[in-house]
Scaffold this motif. Structure first.
Motif, short mmCIF file in Angstrom:
data_model
loop_
_atom_site.label_atom_id
_atom_site.label_comp_id
_atom_site.label_asym_id
_atom_site.label_seq_id
_atom_site.Cartn_x
_atom_site.Cartn_y
_atom_site.Cartn_z
N MET A 193 8.43 31.23 12.02
CA MET A 193 9.19 30.17 12.62
C MET A 193 10.32 30.67 13.46
O MET A 193 10.88 31.64 13.36
CB MET A 193 9.95 29.29 11.34
CG MET A 193 10.87 28.20 12.19
SD MET A 193 11.99 27.33 10.60
CE MET A 193 10.71 26.40 9.57
N TYR A 194 10.33 29.81 14.76
CA TYR A 194 11.13 30.40 15.71
C TYR A 194 12.44 29.28 16.07
O TYR A 194 12.30 28.22 15.89
CB TYR A 194 10.61 30.64 17.20
CG TYR A 194 9.64 31.63 16.82
CD1 TYR A 194 10.04 32.91 16.97
CD2 TYR A 194 8.39 31.44 16.69
CE1 TYR A 194 9.00 34.01 16.87
CE2 TYR A 194 7.16 32.42 16.65
CZ TYR A 194 7.74 33.73 16.97
OH TYR A 194 6.85 34.75 16.92
N MET A 195 13.65 29.65 16.53
CA MET A 195 14.73 28.72 17.01
C MET A 195 14.68 28.67 18.26
O MET A 195 14.80 29.93 19.08
CB MET A 195 15.91 29.12 16.01
CG MET A 195 17.05 28.33 16.43
SD MET A 195 18.57 28.35 15.34
CE MET A 195 17.71 27.91 14.01
N PHE A 196 15.15 27.70 18.76
CA PHE A 196 15.74 27.49 20.12
C PHE A 196 16.76 26.71 20.22
O PHE A 196 17.44 26.15 19.52
CB PHE A 196 14.54 26.93 21.23
CG PHE A 196 13.04 27.56 20.83
CD1 PHE A 196 12.60 28.37 22.02
CD2 PHE A 196 12.28 27.01 19.97
CE1 PHE A 196 11.54 28.83 21.93
CE2 PHE A 196 11.04 27.75 19.87
CZ PHE A 196 10.60 28.60 20.75
N GLU A 197 17.74 26.92 21.58
CA GLU A 197 18.98 26.21 21.72
C GLU A 197 19.15 25.65 22.91
O GLU A 197 18.50 26.22 24.10
CB GLU A 197 20.01 27.28 21.23
CG GLU A 197 20.10 28.40 22.09
CD GLU A 197 21.15 29.34 21.60
OE1 GLU A 197 21.91 29.05 21.08
OE2 GLU A 197 21.08 30.41 22.30
N ALA A 198 19.96 24.80 23.08
CA ALA A 198 20.16 24.15 24.80
C ALA A 198 21.48 23.58 24.60
O ALA A 198 22.29 23.38 23.62
CB ALA A 198 19.04 23.13 24.89
N ASP A 199 22.03 23.18 25.92
CA ASP A 199 23.30 22.79 25.97
C ASP A 199 23.19 21.17 25.82
O ASP A 199 24.07 20.35 25.18
CB ASP A 199 23.82 22.90 27.51
CG ASP A 199 24.04 24.27 27.87
OD1 ASP A 199 24.40 24.90 26.80
OD2 ASP A 199 23.99 24.74 29.02
N SER A 200 22.03 20.49 25.99
CA SER A 200 21.78 19.11 25.60
C SER A 200 20.01 18.90 25.59
O SER A 200 19.60 19.95 25.78
CB SER A 200 22.29 18.46 26.84
OG SER A 200 21.55 18.57 27.82
N LEU A 201 19.83 17.66 25.06
CA LEU A 201 18.42 17.40 25.10
C LEU A 201 17.85 17.75 26.21
O LEU A 201 16.59 18.37 26.21
CB LEU A 201 18.21 15.80 24.53
CG LEU A 201 16.67 15.32 24.58
CD1 LEU A 201 16.10 16.11 23.42
CD2 LEU A 201 17.01 13.84 24.40
N HIS A 202 18.23 17.30 27.32
CA HIS A 202 17.49 17.68 28.63
C HIS A 202 17.73 18.85 29.32
O HIS A 202 17.69 19.15 30.67
CB HIS A 202 17.82 16.22 29.59
CG HIS A 202 17.11 15.15 28.69
ND1 HIS A 202 15.65 14.86 28.78
CD2 HIS A 202 17.57 13.75 28.52
CE1 HIS A 202 15.33 13.62 28.12
NE2 HIS A 202 16.68 13.23 28.18
N GLY A 203 18.38 19.86 28.63
CA GLY A 203 19.05 21.07 29.10
C GLY A 203 18.02 22.13 29.06
O GLY A 203 16.67 21.65 28.76
N LYS A 204 18.02 23.37 29.37
CA LYS A 204 17.19 24.14 29.51
C LYS A 204 16.95 24.88 28.16
O LYS A 204 17.95 25.53 27.62
CB LYS A 204 17.42 25.48 30.45
CG LYS A 204 16.30 26.60 30.77
CD LYS A 204 16.79 27.44 31.56
CE LYS A 204 15.71 28.48 31.61
NZ LYS A 204 16.10 29.77 32.44
N TRP A 205 15.97 24.58 27.55
CA TRP A 205 15.70 25.08 26.02
C TRP A 205 15.30 26.50 26.10
O TRP A 205 14.28 26.83 26.79
CB TRP A 205 14.49 24.25 25.23
CG TRP A 205 15.15 23.07 24.78
CD1 TRP A 205 15.35 21.87 25.66
CD2 TRP A 205 15.96 22.90 23.69
NE1 TRP A 205 16.02 20.81 24.91
CE2 TRP A 205 16.37 21.31 23.56
CE3 TRP A 205 16.34 23.66 22.44
CZ2 TRP A 205 17.00 20.62 22.76
CZ3 TRP A 205 17.09 22.88 21.46
CH2 TRP A 205 17.65 21.58 21.63
#
Length: 336
Positions: A193-205
């Motif tokens: 399992m991996y985790m991703f993050e972004a500034d917003s839903l449509h930001g750069k994940w």
């Protein structure tokens, strides 16, 4: 001396096989059709009392379409006076579509047909509202991407509006969005399992700096994140006795750009011998607070027969990866 070495080796292998079999049996049951259940609680449930809850079994769905072979992965959203329950619906092999049930009381559901169909397999229809628009983040692994859909005419008219992660095959992407935290977890075919993050839903994940969350027989999300005063809870599938056997609840706590993970409620869902629809296993949960109470939907499958299949490779692999995961978690806790 040679005989002692041989005897010691045989005993050691035998003991190892007993340990592996005890945790993940070599003989595994044949699972059959899946069904959906739902219920209501005044507080966040410490455990599920399935006997008091209501089921929507495969047989009921077959009344609408005789070709139905599958219904699982339920997610819901309540808007105004209606519950919209989206689920994985397999009519014809090899792919599944996304279908819809609706209810005005959260008890009596009506089948509304297929709402999303692609050339590739779809499942895990996590539906949510974001800035007054309706989105769905399903599993679309066979497309080769993590795709985000938007409804043109909710609950219908779903079209791809964004590709959150490109050129990567991931299972069951699960997202959490807020003013201060935007994260997503998803799993690969190798029990990671991996985790991703972004500034917003449509930001750069992008991958989190501690990208690998966990690995092994509990390393695949089984429902949406649930936020409480202590942090985030995430249902995670357990496959120690085969795919879909059970589900545990994990606690995620975020501090700055780091996070910790703890198994808080082991086997919150698992095979239930008292209910035939769930006597093989359970692997999905969506729980949300609705009108001051906790409403939840889940799925499970029944035994196809009493016959069990022999599986040597799986238990050995799963125990090995789980041992690796244990060392990985210890290392993370040490450095944190």
């Amino acid at each position: 001396m040679k005989k002692k070495v041989i005897l010691f080796s045989i005993v050691s292998i035998g003991l190892l096989a007993i340990v592996i079999n005890y945790r993940t049996p070599f003989l595994q049951p044949q699972s059959g059709p899946w069904s959906i259940g739902f219920g209501l609680s005044e507080k966040f449930p410490d455990k599920m009392l399935f006997e008091k809850n209501i089921l929507y079994p495969l047989e009921k769905l077959k009344q609408h379409n005789d070709s139905t072979a599958f219904l699982a992965d339920p997610f819901f959203i309540k808007e105004k006076d209606t519950f919209y329950l989206f689920f994985e619906h397999k009519k014809y092999a090899p792919n599944a579509d996304i279908a819809l049930l609706t209810s005005v009381d959260g008890v009596n559901y009506q089948y509304k047909g297929t709402v999303l169909k692609e050339k590739f397999h779809l499942s895990y229809p996590q539906v949510f509202k974001y800035k007054n628009d309706y989105y769905m983040l399903p599993e679309a692994k066979r497309s080769g991407h993590v795709l985000l859909y938007k409804a043109a005419n909710f609950p219908y008219g779903w079209k791809v509006c964004d590709t959150l992660i490109k050129n990567r095959e991931l299972k069951d992407p699960t997202i959490y969005l807020s003013d201060t935290l935007n994260v997503m977890v998803a799993s690969d075919d190798h029990l990671n399992m991996y985790m991703f993050e972004a500034d917003s839903l449509h930001g750069k994940w992008r991958a989190h700096k501690k990208a690998k969350v966990m690995m092994g027989t509990e390393a695949r999300a089984g429902g949406r994140f649930f936020a409480d005063e202590k942090g985030l809870l995430l249902p995670v599938q357990n496959s120690t006795q085969g795919y879909g056997y059970g589900l545990s609840i994990y606690r995620f706590n975020f501090k700055g750009d780091n996070y910790t993970v703890k198994r808080e409620l082991p086997f919150f869902l698992k095979r239930n011998e008292k209910i035939k629809e769930f006597n093989a296993g359970m692997h999905q949960l969506d729980i949300q607070k609705v009108d001051g109470k906790y409403y939840f939907v889940y799925d499970g499958n029944r035994l196809e027969s009493d016959v069990k299949d022999l599986n040597f490779r799986g238990p050995i692999k799963w125990n090995y990866v789980d041992l690796k995961n244990w060392f990985y978690q210890q290392q993370c806790e040490y450095f944190n």
